[in-house]
Design an enzyme around this catalytic site. Structure first.
Site, PDB file in Angstrom:
ATOM      1  N   LYS A   1       2.377 -14.666  10.330  1.00  0.00           N
ATOM      2  CA  LYS A   1       3.541 -13.957   9.789  1.00  0.00           C
ATOM      3  C   LYS A   1       3.390 -12.473  10.109  1.00  0.00           C
ATOM      4  CE  LYS A   1       4.882 -11.699   6.264  1.00  0.00           C
ATOM      5  NZ  LYS A   1       5.754 -10.720   6.937  1.00  0.00           N
TER       6      LYS A   1
ATOM      7  N   GLY B   1      -3.503  -5.593   5.421  1.00  0.00           N
ATOM      8  CA  GLY B   1      -2.388  -4.875   4.811  1.00  0.00           C
ATOM      9  C   GLY B   1      -2.883  -4.054   3.638  1.00  0.00           C
ATOM     10  N   SER B   2      -1.997  -3.787   2.704  1.00  0.00           N
ATOM     11  CA  SER B   2      -2.345  -2.883   1.609  1.00  0.00           C
ATOM     12  C   SER B   2      -3.228  -3.576   0.568  1.00  0.00           C
ATOM     13  CB  SER B   2      -1.064  -2.382   0.942  1.00  0.00           C
ATOM     14  OG  SER B   2      -0.356  -3.482   0.412  1.00  0.00           O
ATOM     15  N   THR B   3      -3.947  -2.773  -0.185  1.00  0.00           N
ATOM     16  CA  THR B   3      -4.805  -3.311  -1.245  1.00  0.00           C
ATOM     17  C   THR B   3      -3.956  -4.002  -2.313  1.00  0.00           C
ATOM     18  OG1 THR B   3      -6.512  -1.689  -0.802  1.00  0.00           O
ATOM     19  CG2 THR B   3      -6.463  -2.596  -3.031  1.00  0.00           C
TER      20      THR B   3
ATOM     21  N   GLY C   1      -3.063  -7.360  -1.068  1.00  0.00           N
ATOM     22  CA  GLY C   1      -4.303  -8.146  -1.007  1.00  0.00           C
ATOM     23  C   GLY C   1      -4.637  -8.742  -2.372  1.00  0.00           C
TER      24      GLY C   1
ATOM     25  N   GLU D   1      -8.366  -7.458   4.741  1.00  0.00           N
ATOM     26  CA  GLU D   1      -8.657  -6.162   5.375  1.00  0.00           C
ATOM     27  C   GLU D   1      -7.614  -5.213   4.816  1.00  0.00           C
ATOM     28  OE1 GLU D   1     -11.155  -5.856   7.359  1.00  0.00           O
ATOM     29  OE2 GLU D   1     -11.535  -7.938   7.917  1.00  0.00           O
TER      30      GLU D   1
ATOM     31  N   CYS E   1      -5.469   2.409   9.158  1.00  0.00           N
ATOM     32  CA  CYS E   1      -6.263   2.079   7.960  1.00  0.00           C
ATOM     33  C   CYS E   1      -7.504   2.946   7.877  1.00  0.00           C
ATOM     34  CB  CYS E   1      -6.634   0.606   7.969  1.00  0.00           C
ATOM     35  SG  CYS E   1      -7.499   0.100   9.464  1.00  0.00           S
TER      36      CYS E   1
ATOM     37  N   GLU F   1      -3.910   6.597  -0.634  1.00  0.00           N
ATOM     38  CA  GLU F   1      -3.684   6.396   0.802  1.00  0.00           C
ATOM     39  C   GLU F   1      -2.233   6.775   1.113  1.00  0.00           C
ATOM     40  OE1 GLU F   1      -3.347   2.352   2.382  1.00  0.00           O
ATOM     41  OE2 GLU F   1      -4.585   2.956   4.087  1.00  0.00           O
TER      42      GLU F   1
HETATM   43  P1  NAD Z   1       1.660  -4.465   3.279  1.00  0.00           P
HETATM   44  O1  NAD Z   1       0.547  -4.897   2.384  1.00  0.00           O
HETATM   45  O2  NAD Z   1       2.887  -3.953   2.672  1.00  0.00           O
HETATM   46  O3  NAD Z   1       2.106  -5.688   4.221  1.00  0.00           O
HETATM   47  C1  NAD Z   1       1.206  -6.387   5.040  1.00  0.00           C
HETATM   48  C2  NAD Z   1       1.753  -7.768   5.317  1.00  0.00           C
HETATM   49  O4  NAD Z   1       1.801  -8.491   4.081  1.00  0.00           O
HETATM   50  C3  NAD Z   1       3.184  -7.772   5.870  1.00  0.00           C
HETATM   51  O5  NAD Z   1       3.313  -8.796   6.813  1.00  0.00           O
HETATM   52  C4  NAD Z   1       4.008  -8.076   4.635  1.00  0.00           C
HETATM   53  O6  NAD Z   1       5.259  -8.687   4.912  1.00  0.00           O
HETATM   54  C5  NAD Z   1       3.095  -9.035   3.888  1.00  0.00           C
HETATM   55  N1  NAD Z   1       3.352  -9.135   2.447  1.00  0.00           N
HETATM   56  C6  NAD Z   1       3.853  -8.183   1.620  1.00  0.00           C
HETATM   57  N2  NAD Z   1       3.979  -8.677   0.366  1.00  0.00           N
HETATM   58  C7  NAD Z   1       3.549  -9.958   0.412  1.00  0.00           C
HETATM   59  C8  NAD Z   1       3.448 -11.004  -0.561  1.00  0.00           C
HETATM   60  N3  NAD Z   1       3.809 -10.827  -1.835  1.00  0.00           N
HETATM   61  N4  NAD Z   1       2.958 -12.210  -0.162  1.00  0.00           N
HETATM   62  C9  NAD Z   1       2.582 -12.414   1.121  1.00  0.00           C
HETATM   63  N5  NAD Z   1       2.691 -11.483   2.085  1.00  0.00           N
HETATM   64  C10 NAD Z   1       3.146 -10.254   1.730  1.00  0.00           C
HETATM   65  O7  NAD Z   1       1.007  -3.428   4.297  1.00  0.00           O
HETATM   66  P2  NAD Z   1       1.713  -2.667   5.496  1.00  0.00           P
HETATM   67  O8  NAD Z   1       2.575  -1.594   4.937  1.00  0.00           O
HETATM   68  O9  NAD Z   1       2.290  -3.645   6.431  1.00  0.00           O
HETATM   69  O10 NAD Z   1       0.450  -2.017   6.218  1.00  0.00           O
HETATM   70  C11 NAD Z   1      -0.161  -0.866   5.779  1.00  0.00           C
HETATM   71  C12 NAD Z   1      -1.431  -1.182   5.015  1.00  0.00           C
HETATM   72  O11 NAD Z   1      -2.281  -1.990   5.813  1.00  0.00           O
HETATM   73  C13 NAD Z   1      -2.232   0.069   4.703  1.00  0.00           C
HETATM   74  O12 NAD Z   1      -2.713  -0.003   3.376  1.00  0.00           O
HETATM   75  C14 NAD Z   1      -3.387  -0.003   5.702  1.00  0.00           C
HETATM   76  O13 NAD Z   1      -4.546   0.685   5.311  1.00  0.00           O
HETATM   77  C15 NAD Z   1      -3.609  -1.472   5.794  1.00  0.00           C
HETATM   78  N6  NAD Z   1      -4.319  -1.831   7.027  1.00  0.00           N
HETATM   79  C16 NAD Z   1      -5.624  -2.225   6.933  1.00  0.00           C
HETATM   80  C17 NAD Z   1      -6.348  -2.521   8.092  1.00  0.00           C
HETATM   81  C18 NAD Z   1      -7.790  -2.970   8.012  1.00  0.00           C
HETATM   82  O14 NAD Z   1      -8.308  -3.488   9.005  1.00  0.00           O
HETATM   83  N7  NAD Z   1      -8.470  -2.797   6.891  1.00  0.00           N
HETATM   84  C19 NAD Z   1      -5.728  -2.428   9.340  1.00  0.00           C
HETATM   85  C20 NAD Z   1      -4.382  -2.036   9.400  1.00  0.00           C
HETATM   86  C21 NAD Z   1      -3.684  -1.736   8.225  1.00  0.00           C
END
Ligand code: NAD
Length: 500
Positions: free
Chosen positions: A194, A247-249, A252, A270, A305, A402
């Protein structure tokens, strides 16, 4: 090898963009299909405001279909039980196809999320290298024979887990995808990807290439859509065995809850960061260090990130060092993402753009000293220049949260002890950097930093051989290297009694 032309100038990239035809349907059961509901969402180029495509907006019924196909193909064994050497061959073919189409793939990411095309090309190199590395690993990993007595033979076998749902962000769309799907597919799982709703298009092009490479039906599927719809449905599914998330904490944490509410699926995370970059007064070549410190936060518009978003500078050199950072920032201004000379591009979308400007406002209100930037550039695109705040304290919002944008918070410190305490004073633990010539100090500080990555006299160093991931609330998973294969396989213990 290269099938796509090699654009070199802004005009070349513009011409290539004008000829692109985007796949915008979901890739499910080996075919490109509309969402069951027929719903779509708009993919927009943040550098121009233009609509790129109307993309299938998948939801729970699409997730249910994809999961059932993935289960069936996993049980069928066409991929899961294929000899590792044969899986390797197909994945290497996929990497070759990506290489042949790397300009097009890079261009799609640039148009979809605003990053400069030069960075997108770097991402493609990383994504391709990751697929090759994991493909090459898979027929070189052995199981184990446990050291038992001669009345038994005890085997530890490594098996694929089943259905893996990979949920990825938008900041490095195809590279983050590769970090998940390469080890998951190499290990023999069926994978449902996804992509982020903010950058879905390169994943759909990748699906075309995966089909062309010969990945069997239902082994790799792509469901574009929103997190709270299709993402949530995958995370709550009783038939998904593993969630691989970047994605975001905050999200997560939600995914862990979904796993607890459903089938206790494995959840590898991550997540975000607020990474400290520590500059000691003894380091050499301050101009070079300042330029690295600026790139550590302004690369990819700060939407990274591991952005070095907290710069901790020893007070004795702070003023002089900040001047050098400001000079470096001046040369990193945003420009047209299709211009190969641009260092920074556009911010991914209006929501993120507003969020960053809001943080900048809070920084000023809470008393940090704005040294450069701070104002968005005039439209039509979403551009924010390098922004530097000095005199930041750990209590300020911009010093703790962040931002995920081109905003640097500079702190001063007097002692090594103080620097380490400040660096670790965060719920995150993704990356940390230190610059020094004193080997004793380097080793002391490296050991004490609470961080998944420590960069010494560089920022963001690493290749496919190095695992990547965080500690604390930056997550529990590891992408890249052969360690990532461990996340996508189960150990089976086999105890064989022998007649003696
Ligand atoms: P996000 O958490 O908003 O979204 C990430 C993914 O999760 C997207 O595909 C989104 O549609 C999905 N998502 C959102 N809500 C969900 C839910 N309730 N259930 C299932 N899936 C859901 O993050 P973002 O804005 O896309 O990315 C930015 C974040 O990602 C920042 O916090 C960044 O630090 C982090 N990031 C971490 C790494 C790493 O390797 N640690 C790498 C890149 C980005």
């Amino acid at each position: 090898m290269s099938r796509s032309p090699s654009p070199r100038t802004l005009a070349d990239w513009q011409a290539m963009a004008a000829g692109l035809d985007f796949e915008s349907r979901a890739f499910l059961d080996d075919a490109f299909v509309d969402a069951v509901s027929g719903d779509t969402f708009t993919s927009t180029n943040p550098a121009s405001g233009e609509t790129l495509a109307r993309v299938a907006s998948c939801d729970a019924p699409d997730a249910e279909r994809a999961v059932s196909v993935a289960r069936e193909t996993f049980a069928g064994g066409e991929w899961s039980r294929l000899a590792p050497g044969k899986r390797k061959k197909i994945l290497l073919r996929l990497a070759d196809l990506m290489e042949a189409n790397k300009h097009e793939l890079a261009l799609i990411d640039t148009l979809d999320m605003g990053k400069p095309v030069k960075s997108s090309l770097g991402d493609m190199a990383g994504a391709i290298a990751c697929i090759r590395y994991q493909a090459e690993c898979i027929d070189k990993l052995y199981g184990e024979v446990a050291p038992t007595g001669e009345e038994s033979l005890a085997l530890v076998l490594r098996e694929p887990i089943g259905v893996v749902a990979a949920i990825v962000p938008w900041n490095f769309p195809l590279m983050m995808t590769a970090w998940k799907i390469a080890p998951a597919l190499a290990a023999g799982n069926s994978v449902i990807l996804k992509p982020s709703e903010k950058s879905p298009l390169s994943a759909l092009r990748l699906a075309q290439l995966a089909k062309e490479a010969g990945i069997p039906r239902g082994v790799f599927q792509v469901l574009p859509g929103f997190g709270h719809t299709v993402g949530k449905a995958l995370a709550l599914s009783m038939e998904v065995d593993c969630l691989a998330f970047t994605g975001s904490t905050a999200v997560g944490k939600q995914l862990m809850q979904y796993a607890g509410q459903s089938n206790l699926k494995r959840v590898y995370l991550e997540c975000g960061g607020k990474s400290p970059n520590i500059v000691f007064a003894d380091c050499k070549e301050l101009d070079k260090v300042a330029s690295h410190a600026a790139a550590a936060i302004f690369h990819n518009q700060g939407e990274v990130c591991i952005a070095g978003s907290r710069l901790l500078v020893e007070n004795s050199i702070r003023e002089a060092f900040i001047d050098k950072v400001l000079a470096a920032a001046e040369s990193m201004q945003p420009g047209d993402p299709l211009d190969p000379e641009s260092f920074m591009g556009a911010i991914v979308d209006e929501t993120q753009y507003r969020r960053i400007l809001d943080y900048i406002r809070q920084g000023v209100e809470e008393g940090a000293r704005l040294r450069t930037g701070g104002q968005a550039l005039d439209g039509p695109g979403l551009f924010i220049p390098p922004t530097v705040f000095d005199g930041v304290t750990p209590q300020m919002t911009i010093g703790r949260e962040e931002i995920f944008g081109p905003v640097l918070a500079v702190f001063g410190f007097d002692t090594e002890e103080e620097a380490v305490a400040m660096a670790n004073d965060t719920p995150y633990g993704l990356a940390a950097g230190l610059w020094s010539q004193d080997i004793d100090r380097i080793m002391r500080v490296t050991r004490r930093l609470q961080s998944g990555q420590v960069f010494v006299n560089n920022w963001a160093g690493g290749d496919q051989t190095m695992p990547f991931g965080g500690v604390k609330q930056s997550g529990n998973g590891r992408d890249k290297s052969h360690h990532s294969l461990e996340e996508y396989s189960s150990l089976k213990s086999v105890w064989i009694s022998l007649a003696t």
